[in-house]
Design a protein around this motif. Sequence first.
Motif, PDB file in Angstrom:
ATOM      1  N   THR A   1       0.819  -1.218   0.000  1.00 23.35           N
ATOM      2  CA  THR A   1       0.000   0.000   0.000  1.00 23.35           C
ATOM      3  C   THR A   1       0.850   1.263   0.000  1.00 23.35           C
ATOM      4  O   THR A   1       0.323   2.368   0.159  1.00 23.35           O
ATOM      5  CB  THR A   1      -0.947   0.021   1.212  1.00 23.35           C
ATOM      6  OG1 THR A   1      -0.183  -0.207   2.402  1.00 23.35           O
ATOM      7  CG2 THR A   1      -2.022  -1.044   1.079  1.00 23.35           C
TER       8      THR A   1
ATOM      9  N   ASN B   1      -6.150  -3.698  -2.580  1.00 20.87           N
ATOM     10  CA  ASN B   1      -6.809  -3.321  -1.334  1.00 20.87           C
ATOM     11  C   ASN B   1      -6.748  -4.522  -0.397  1.00 20.87           C
ATOM     12  O   ASN B   1      -6.592  -5.653  -0.842  1.00 20.87           O
ATOM     13  CB  ASN B   1      -8.273  -2.939  -1.581  1.00 20.87           C
ATOM     14  CG  ASN B   1      -8.423  -1.873  -2.646  1.00 20.87           C
ATOM     15  OD1 ASN B   1      -8.320  -0.693  -2.379  1.00 20.87           O
ATOM     16  ND2 ASN B   1      -8.660  -2.296  -3.894  1.00 20.87           N
TER      17      ASN B   1
ATOM     18  N   ARG C   1     -12.123   2.099  -2.351  1.00 19.46           N
ATOM     19  CA  ARG C   1     -11.064   2.829  -1.656  1.00 19.46           C
ATOM     20  C   ARG C   1     -11.590   3.877  -0.677  1.00 19.46           C
ATOM     21  O   ARG C   1     -10.806   4.433   0.107  1.00 19.46           O
ATOM     22  CB  ARG C   1     -10.125   3.472  -2.671  1.00 19.46           C
ATOM     23  CG  ARG C   1      -9.306   2.430  -3.424  1.00 19.46           C
ATOM     24  CD  ARG C   1      -7.901   2.853  -3.632  1.00 19.46           C
ATOM     25  NE  ARG C   1      -6.993   1.714  -3.703  1.00 19.46           N
ATOM     26  CZ  ARG C   1      -5.706   1.817  -3.951  1.00 19.46           C
ATOM     27  NH1 ARG C   1      -5.164   3.009  -4.129  1.00 19.46           N
ATOM     28  NH2 ARG C   1      -4.951   0.740  -3.996  1.00 19.46           N
TER      29      ARG C   1
ATOM     30  N   CYS D   1     -11.748   2.214   4.563  1.00 16.29           N
ATOM     31  CA  CYS D   1     -10.666   2.287   3.577  1.00 16.29           C
ATOM     32  C   CYS D   1     -10.164   3.721   3.461  1.00 16.29           C
ATOM     33  O   CYS D   1     -10.957   4.660   3.359  1.00 16.29           O
ATOM     34  CB  CYS D   1     -11.150   1.755   2.238  1.00 16.29           C
ATOM     35  SG  CYS D   1     -11.788   0.060   2.330  1.00 16.29           S
TER      36      CYS D   1
ATOM     37  N   GLY E   1      -5.660   1.668  -0.093  1.00 15.41           N
ATOM     38  CA  GLY E   1      -5.843   0.228  -0.122  1.00 15.41           C
ATOM     39  C   GLY E   1      -5.946  -0.380   1.258  1.00 15.41           C
ATOM     40  O   GLY E   1      -6.332  -1.540   1.409  1.00 15.41           O
TER      41      GLY E   1
ATOM     42  N   CYS F   1      -7.754  -1.025   4.616  1.00 15.04           N
ATOM     43  CA  CYS F   1      -9.155  -0.972   5.036  1.00 15.04           C
ATOM     44  C   CYS F   1      -9.399  -1.537   6.430  1.00 15.04           C
ATOM     45  O   CYS F   1     -10.517  -1.412   6.947  1.00 15.04           O
ATOM     46  CB  CYS F   1     -10.034  -1.740   4.041  1.00 15.04           C
ATOM     47  SG  CYS F   1     -10.051  -1.065   2.365  1.00 15.04           S
TER      48      CYS F   1
END
Length: 400
Positions: free
Chosen positions: A147, A155, A356, A369, A373, A375
């Motif tokens: 990320t 994600n 996102r 999120c 990416g 979350c």
Amino acid sequence: MRKMILLICVLALATVGIAPLAAQDDMMGPSVMLAPGEDLVIGFGAALTGEGLAPFGIDIRRGVELALEDRPTVTVDDVEFNVALDVQDSMCSPEGGQTVANRFVSDDSIVGVIGLMCSSAAEAAAPIFDEAGFSTISASATAASLTTSDFTSFNRTVPTDAAQGLAAADIIVNVLGATNVAFIDDGSAYGTGLVDVIIDAYEELGGTVAIRDAVTVGDTDFRALLEDISATDPDLIYFAGFNAEGARLIEQRFDVGLEDVPFMGADGIYGSELVDLAGDFAEGVYATRPIPASSDELDAFAERYIETFGEEPPSAFNTNSYDATNLMLDAIEAVGYIDDQGDLVIERETLSEFIRSASFDGLTGVIECDGTGECSSADIGFYQITDGAFVQQELEMMEE
């Protein structure tokens, strides 16, 4: 069948001076179109074969299956579509990740992907998914770099190793009291990345790196490495990798006089497979793993899992994959629309934007999120194998 990827482009025919036939603001990026009655297909990629790896993939797949049992359809503008799962074995390697990514992006029926499982596979697959405009949601790829590398497709609903590594360093020094630690990784994006994070935090806490080395995945004899480690007189051995290599390190340390040195790992060795492979040698081994927030829903899910599959989960990620699946389905229902011909249209860019920025109460806790990416807001738990099973430990920090 009218499954197709729509890629509407304005053709600038400069050679003959012909103006574009549509205005720029009418253009639409890559999209998926489904005719009424067609299945909506989600890809799934995980390691479903391989010693010490398959139990992770099987467990993650089960979480997806339970989510789809709860939500077998999606509804857009009052039109219902059945959800189907395209399952692929991405193994736990860059080559496996690339193979599965190419397989999915070449299939115009795949709306999005749950996976990939391993950070090494996900890292290699991400540029392929990026170029095709895909969205993927991993339940288990934890490498911090995933990320921070500007990937647009990746994600996850599992905490980053940036968090797990900090927690592990704190536990090593302030719970276990270890200050001369031997670090081993398996050479993967997951293993090397996690050890990098831990060592940075560990050294800030005053710890000394006795030795840092790596094993080769697939090797079975680590006694020479362990003899080198023994010469440094460590007070802890830390391994970032998976069950097969972890179990052999755990067992073979007894052959070189390191049987009294504690052994610790992370979520890559958490689960029943490690005990199955290492047997009694695994007793006392420590591990960290992401832990979902306590709730009645989580308790009910755990009972349902055992009733459905006849065993305790073999890894820690089934709840994360349940949340990943629901996030994907929520996004599809939120951004999909029915066009004038009655077809379902899902624009990939809009799907990505929704994922996102999504926020909802998931099985693991709040899924929120942040645009990169990331979350998951789950905590990190600390476990020890006691009587052949991982048991969560209370974190009582040592006095300064």
